[in-house]
Write an enzyme that holds these catalytic residues in place. Structure first.
Site, PDB file in Angstrom:
ATOM      1  N   GLY A 147      43.839  -3.460   9.012  1.00 32.90           N
ATOM      2  CA  GLY A 147      42.545  -3.948   8.558  1.00 32.90           C
ATOM      3  C   GLY A 147      42.260  -3.475   7.146  1.00 32.90           C
ATOM      4  O   GLY A 147      42.726  -2.399   6.736  1.00 32.90           O
ATOM      5  N   GLN A 172      37.469  -1.316  -0.264  1.00 34.41           N
ATOM      6  CA  GLN A 172      38.723  -0.572  -0.449  1.00 34.41           C
ATOM      7  C   GLN A 172      39.550  -1.111  -1.605  1.00 34.41           C
ATOM      8  O   GLN A 172      40.459  -0.432  -2.091  1.00 34.41           O
ATOM      9  CB  GLN A 172      39.568  -0.616   0.826  1.00 34.41           C
ATOM     10  CG  GLN A 172      38.941   0.105   2.002  1.00 34.41           C
ATOM     11  CD  GLN A 172      39.858   0.039   3.205  1.00 34.41           C
ATOM     12  OE1 GLN A 172      39.793  -0.903   3.980  1.00 34.41           O
ATOM     13  NE2 GLN A 172      40.731   1.025   3.345  1.00 34.41           N
ATOM     14  N   CYS A 186      43.693   5.473   7.642  1.00 34.67           N
ATOM     15  CA  CYS A 186      42.991   4.572   6.724  1.00 34.67           C
ATOM     16  C   CYS A 186      43.817   4.427   5.459  1.00 34.67           C
ATOM     17  O   CYS A 186      44.340   5.411   4.943  1.00 34.67           O
ATOM     18  CB  CYS A 186      41.618   5.149   6.390  1.00 34.67           C
ATOM     19  SG  CYS A 186      40.643   4.119   5.277  1.00 34.67           S
ATOM     20  N   LEU A 187      43.926   3.193   4.969  1.00 38.66           N
ATOM     21  CA  LEU A 187      44.699   2.948   3.750  1.00 38.66           C
ATOM     22  C   LEU A 187      44.090   3.674   2.546  1.00 38.66           C
ATOM     23  O   LEU A 187      44.762   3.876   1.543  1.00 38.66           O
ATOM     24  CB  LEU A 187      44.766   1.438   3.472  1.00 38.66           C
ATOM     25  CG  LEU A 187      45.540   0.625   4.518  1.00 38.66           C
ATOM     26  CD1 LEU A 187      45.384  -0.872   4.249  1.00 38.66           C
ATOM     27  CD2 LEU A 187      47.006   1.010   4.519  1.00 38.66           C
ATOM     28  N   HIS A 239      35.872   0.470  12.630  1.00 41.90           N
ATOM     29  CA  HIS A 239      36.354   1.189  11.438  1.00 41.90           C
ATOM     30  C   HIS A 239      36.045   0.390  10.163  1.00 41.90           C
ATOM     31  O   HIS A 239      35.546   0.940   9.186  1.00 41.90           O
ATOM     32  CB  HIS A 239      37.863   1.440  11.605  1.00 41.90           C
ATOM     33  CG  HIS A 239      38.528   2.112  10.449  1.00 41.90           C
ATOM     34  ND1 HIS A 239      39.139   3.345  10.558  1.00 41.90           N
ATOM     35  CD2 HIS A 239      38.713   1.722   9.159  1.00 41.90           C
ATOM     36  CE1 HIS A 239      39.649   3.687   9.372  1.00 41.90           C
ATOM     37  NE2 HIS A 239      39.408   2.707   8.508  1.00 41.90           N
ATOM     38  N   GLU A 240      36.342  -0.915  10.198  1.00 41.67           N
ATOM     39  CA  GLU A 240      36.133  -1.741   8.994  1.00 41.67           C
ATOM     40  C   GLU A 240      34.646  -1.932   8.711  1.00 41.67           C
ATOM     41  O   GLU A 240      34.231  -1.932   7.541  1.00 41.67           O
ATOM     42  CB  GLU A 240      36.826  -3.097   9.142  1.00 41.67           C
ATOM     43  CG  GLU A 240      38.337  -3.037   9.351  1.00 41.67           C
ATOM     44  CD  GLU A 240      39.083  -2.192   8.334  1.00 41.67           C
ATOM     45  OE1 GLU A 240      38.642  -2.085   7.173  1.00 41.67           O
ATOM     46  OE2 GLU A 240      40.121  -1.613   8.713  1.00 41.67           O
ATOM     47  N   HIS A 254      33.316   0.859   6.805  1.00 42.51           N
ATOM     48  CA  HIS A 254      33.589   0.769   5.364  1.00 42.51           C
ATOM     49  C   HIS A 254      32.478   0.008   4.642  1.00 42.51           C
ATOM     50  O   HIS A 254      32.134   0.327   3.503  1.00 42.51           O
ATOM     51  CB  HIS A 254      34.916   0.038   5.108  1.00 42.51           C
ATOM     52  CG  HIS A 254      36.128   0.915   5.172  1.00 42.51           C
ATOM     53  ND1 HIS A 254      36.315   1.996   4.339  1.00 42.51           N
ATOM     54  CD2 HIS A 254      37.230   0.856   5.956  1.00 42.51           C
ATOM     55  CE1 HIS A 254      37.489   2.571   4.611  1.00 42.51           C
ATOM     56  NE2 HIS A 254      38.061   1.900   5.591  1.00 42.51           N
TER      57      HIS A 254
HETATM   58 ZN    ZN Z   1      39.817   2.387   6.487  1.00 42.69          ZN
END
Ligand code: ZN
Length: 169
Positions: free
Chosen positions: A46, A51, A108-109, A150-151, A154
């Site tokens: 995701g 991000q 997480c990226l 999670h997204e 963000h």
């Molecule tokens: Zn993340």
């Protein structure tokens, strides 16, 4: 041609912004989404717009179709399979997590090499606007519900590491 975007890392102030709703779905937005999807293909399930530098409520999710944890997906009252809805791209989500609390190890990226057990509700229900402008009601569980939470965090400037040791509402 789509391009791979740079992923902002923790410490960047854009990751802490409250993202604004998307008001116009135009070619510029769709091109940006295509770049996000190209970026997610490099690895991950995701990616949220902040991000990659834009504090807008836009998310792309691509859960592997062999995931067995997502056993319940219901869209507008109709049962669906992951294969029916992946990749799942949406704007302006409104979600309510519900159901039993469960631990799952998240990464997480935007936070490289950190993996922590996070306790969240195991299901979500909510409304999501798709990129053709239509809205859907979605309920789901498993990894999809986890990833959506999670997204959506963000989009509110929340990182998963903020939730270490927290109990969900
Ligand atoms: Zn993340």
């Amino acid at each position: 041609m789509s391009q791979v975007l740079d992923i902002l890392q923790v410490g960047d102030p854009i990751l802490r912004k409250i993202c604004v709703p998307v008001t116009t779905i135009d070619d510029e937005l769709l091109n940006f989404l295509a770049d996000m999807k190209e970026t997610l293909k490099q690895g991950g399930i995701g990616l949220a717009a902040p991000q990659v530098g834009r504090a807008i409520q836009l998310v792309t999710i691509d859960i592997p179709l062999d995931d067995i944890s997502t056993t319940y997906i219901c869209i507008n009252g109709e049962r669906k399979r992951l294969a029916d809805i992946m990749p799942f791209d949406f704007i302006n989500p409104e979600i309510t997590p519900y159901g039993p609390k469960a631990y799952f190890t998240e990464g997480c990226l935007s936070i490289q090499d950190v993996y922590e057990r996070i306790r969240r509700r195991s299901k979500i229900r909510g409304t999501f606007t798709l990129l053709d402008g239509t809205s859907i009601n979605l309920e789901c569980n498993g990894l999809l519900a986890r990833c959506i939470q999670h997204e959506c965090d963000h989009l509110k400037g929340i990182l998963f590491t903020d939730r270490i040791g927290q109990d969900p509402d």
